[in-house]
Write a protein that holds these residues in place. Structure first.
Motif, PDB file in Angstrom:
ATOM      1  N   VAL A 215       0.857  -1.182   0.000  1.00  0.00           N
ATOM      2  CA  VAL A 215       0.000   0.000   0.000  1.00  0.00           C
ATOM      3  C   VAL A 215       0.897   1.237   0.000  1.00  0.00           C
ATOM      4  CG1 VAL A 215      -1.830   1.264   1.185  1.00  0.00           C
ATOM      5  CG2 VAL A 215      -1.757  -1.241   1.312  1.00  0.00           C
ATOM      6  N   GLU A 216       0.600   2.160  -0.895  1.00  0.00           N
ATOM      7  CA  GLU A 216       1.437   3.355  -0.996  1.00  0.00           C
ATOM      8  C   GLU A 216       0.972   4.410   0.009  1.00  0.00           C
ATOM      9  OE1 GLU A 216       3.271   6.414  -4.338  1.00  0.00           O
ATOM     10  OE2 GLU A 216       1.753   4.938  -4.900  1.00  0.00           O
ATOM     11  N   VAL A 217       1.803   4.638   1.016  1.00  0.00           N
ATOM     12  CA  VAL A 217       1.572   5.674   2.020  1.00  0.00           C
ATOM     13  C   VAL A 217       2.907   6.340   2.316  1.00  0.00           C
ATOM     14  CG1 VAL A 217      -0.441   4.589   3.115  1.00  0.00           C
ATOM     15  CG2 VAL A 217       1.871   3.984   3.890  1.00  0.00           C
ATOM     16  N   ASN A 218       2.848   7.454   3.025  1.00  0.00           N
ATOM     17  CA  ASN A 218       4.059   8.139   3.465  1.00  0.00           C
ATOM     18  C   ASN A 218       4.363   7.778   4.907  1.00  0.00           C
ATOM     19  OD1 ASN A 218       4.289   9.529   0.977  1.00  0.00           O
ATOM     20  ND2 ASN A 218       2.827  11.065   1.682  1.00  0.00           N
ATOM     21  N   PHE A 219       5.655   7.760   5.261  1.00  0.00           N
ATOM     22  CA  PHE A 219       6.092   7.474   6.621  1.00  0.00           C
ATOM     23  C   PHE A 219       6.769   8.706   7.206  1.00  0.00           C
ATOM     24  CE2 PHE A 219       6.030   3.474   4.332  1.00  0.00           C
ATOM     25  CZ  PHE A 219       5.439   2.594   5.215  1.00  0.00           C
ATOM     26  N   ASP A 220       6.657   8.865   8.534  1.00  0.00           N
ATOM     27  CA  ASP A 220       7.375   9.982   9.152  1.00  0.00           C
ATOM     28  C   ASP A 220       8.878   9.733   9.131  1.00  0.00           C
ATOM     29  OD1 ASP A 220       7.189   7.897  11.008  1.00  0.00           O
ATOM     30  OD2 ASP A 220       7.208   9.243  12.735  1.00  0.00           O
ATOM     31  N   GLN A 221       9.288   8.460   8.965  1.00  0.00           N
ATOM     32  CA  GLN A 221      10.686   8.092   8.707  1.00  0.00           C
ATOM     33  C   GLN A 221      10.692   6.817   7.886  1.00  0.00           C
ATOM     34  OE1 GLN A 221      11.642   7.706  13.094  1.00  0.00           O
ATOM     35  NE2 GLN A 221      12.570   5.812  12.362  1.00  0.00           N
ATOM     36  N   ARG A 222      11.593   6.767   6.912  1.00  0.00           N
ATOM     37  CA  ARG A 222      11.577   5.665   5.958  1.00  0.00           C
ATOM     38  C   ARG A 222      12.187   4.385   6.513  1.00  0.00           C
ATOM     39  NH1 ARG A 222       8.176   5.144   2.026  1.00  0.00           N
ATOM     40  NH2 ARG A 222       9.243   3.164   2.092  1.00  0.00           N
ATOM     41  N   THR A 223      13.062   4.469   7.514  1.00  0.00           N
ATOM     42  CA  THR A 223      13.725   3.275   8.046  1.00  0.00           C
ATOM     43  C   THR A 223      13.647   3.254   9.567  1.00  0.00           C
ATOM     44  OG1 THR A 223      15.889   4.358   8.167  1.00  0.00           O
ATOM     45  CG2 THR A 223      15.351   3.180   6.117  1.00  0.00           C
TER      46      THR A 223
END
Length: 337
Positions: A215-223
């Protein structure tokens, strides 16, 4: 006589002026020739070079209230020109790529990617030149991070005793339908085959729905940073029994110090064992009759609480077989093992 002298002077002056004019004409002709030909020659002396750079794509929009999905995170920029300018562009990373979404309403839009920071003497092309982006009202929620790994990569006899993600929860945002579809935020740890040691790894996050689709969403941090503690899978205290080597026709009584050890390893191996057969070479006895023995390597057992034990060897006087005493001593007849 006076007129003759004046005439000579006038002639000399005229000749000098004519010579100067001729010299100036010849010089100007050569300079023009060098200029017209030299520019072409000079341009051919500068080597042309091509390069492709990967550049982050910056989306310009109201990120406090909206999200933009569907855009690539990186674009390719092909540049061509003099070698020196190409090298400078590669080392400085001055080129920026952006797409302006400001003022656009929620929905799907196709916009042009713009470049900045490219030297005017270079030819540049960005790929893709246009991108399709969906703008939607922003929805935000917090999800726990589930760390996953391939169990088959763990060495036999070892297990993951602790798995810690830092942070343990992350914020995801995106269109309402996307955010509500997320079932799991996973961090898949990449392991080498037969790993035995504790590791810490920066792991990229991926959101999945209930069917396992991304699912394509944004994260507050990628890792997130994942620490995986790998230890022996199980442990068990095992009694030591002697396997006498090079006894000849003699009989010996053997006891161990310590009498038992703790073995660590695969549960299925340890559950099938109650003792460990330890080879004792009579020829290795020291003056006090002791033999320093290294514990045997057994498939599925990864370690012991001690590496070596002491075998106390005594030759029997009656030549008969002795039974093991309650103190942990054992006897063996000469078998020529």
């Amino acid at each position: 006589m006076k007129k003759i002298g004046q005439s000579k002077i006038v002639n000399l002056v005229i000749s000098l002026v004519i010579a100067i004019l001729l010299s100036a004409y010849v010089l100007s002709t050569k300079t023009a020739s060098l200029t017209s030909n030299g520019s072409d020659n000079f341009s051919t002396l500068i080597p042309e070079k091509k390069a492709t750079l990967k550049v982050p794509l910056n989306l310009q929009f109201d990120s406090d209230n909206y999200v933009a999905v569907g855009a690539p995170t990186m674009v390719s920029v092909d540049i061509e020109g003099s070698g020196a300018l190409i090298s400078a562009a590669q080392s400085r990373n001055d080129i920026q790529a952006s797409a302006d979404l400001r003022g656009l309403k929620p929905g799907q839009h196709t916009v042009t990617v713009a470049l900045r920071g490219v030297n005017a003497s270079l030819t540049s092309t960005v790929t893709p030149q246009k991108i399709t982006v969906t703008i939607a009202k922003k929805t935000t929620t917090t999800m726990p991070v589930r760390v996953t790994y391939d169990q088959s990569k763990i060495a036999r006899g070892y297990t993951v005793s602790e798995l810690v993600s830092d942070p343990k929860r992350v914020i995801i945002s995106g269109p309402k339908t996307n955010v509500e579809a997320v079932d799991t935020v996973a961090a898949q740890v990449v392991l080498q085959q037969g790993i035995k040691d504790t590791i810490t790894q920066a792991v990229r996050l991926v959101a999945y729905d209930k069917s396992g689709n991304v699912v394509e969403v944004n994260f507050d941090q990628r890792t997130v940073n994942v620490t995986m503690t790998i230890t022996p899978a199980d442990s068990k205290k095992l009694t030591l029994t002697p396997e006498i080597k090079n006894a000849g026709n003699n009989q010996y009584q053997v006891s161990f110090e310590p009498k038992s050890v703790t073995a660590y390893g695969a549960s299925d191996i340890l559950n099938a064992m109650s003792d460990i057969s330890v080879p004792v070479d009579i020829n290795q006895r020291q003056g006090n009759g002791n033999v320093n023995v290294t514990l045997p390597t057994i498939t599925g057992i990864v370690s012991y609480d001690v590496k070596n034990v002491t075998a106390q060897v005594t030759q029997t006087t009656d030549g008969g077989a002795q039974s093991s005493s309650s103190s942990g001593a054992s006897s063996a007849s000469s078998s020529g093992h």
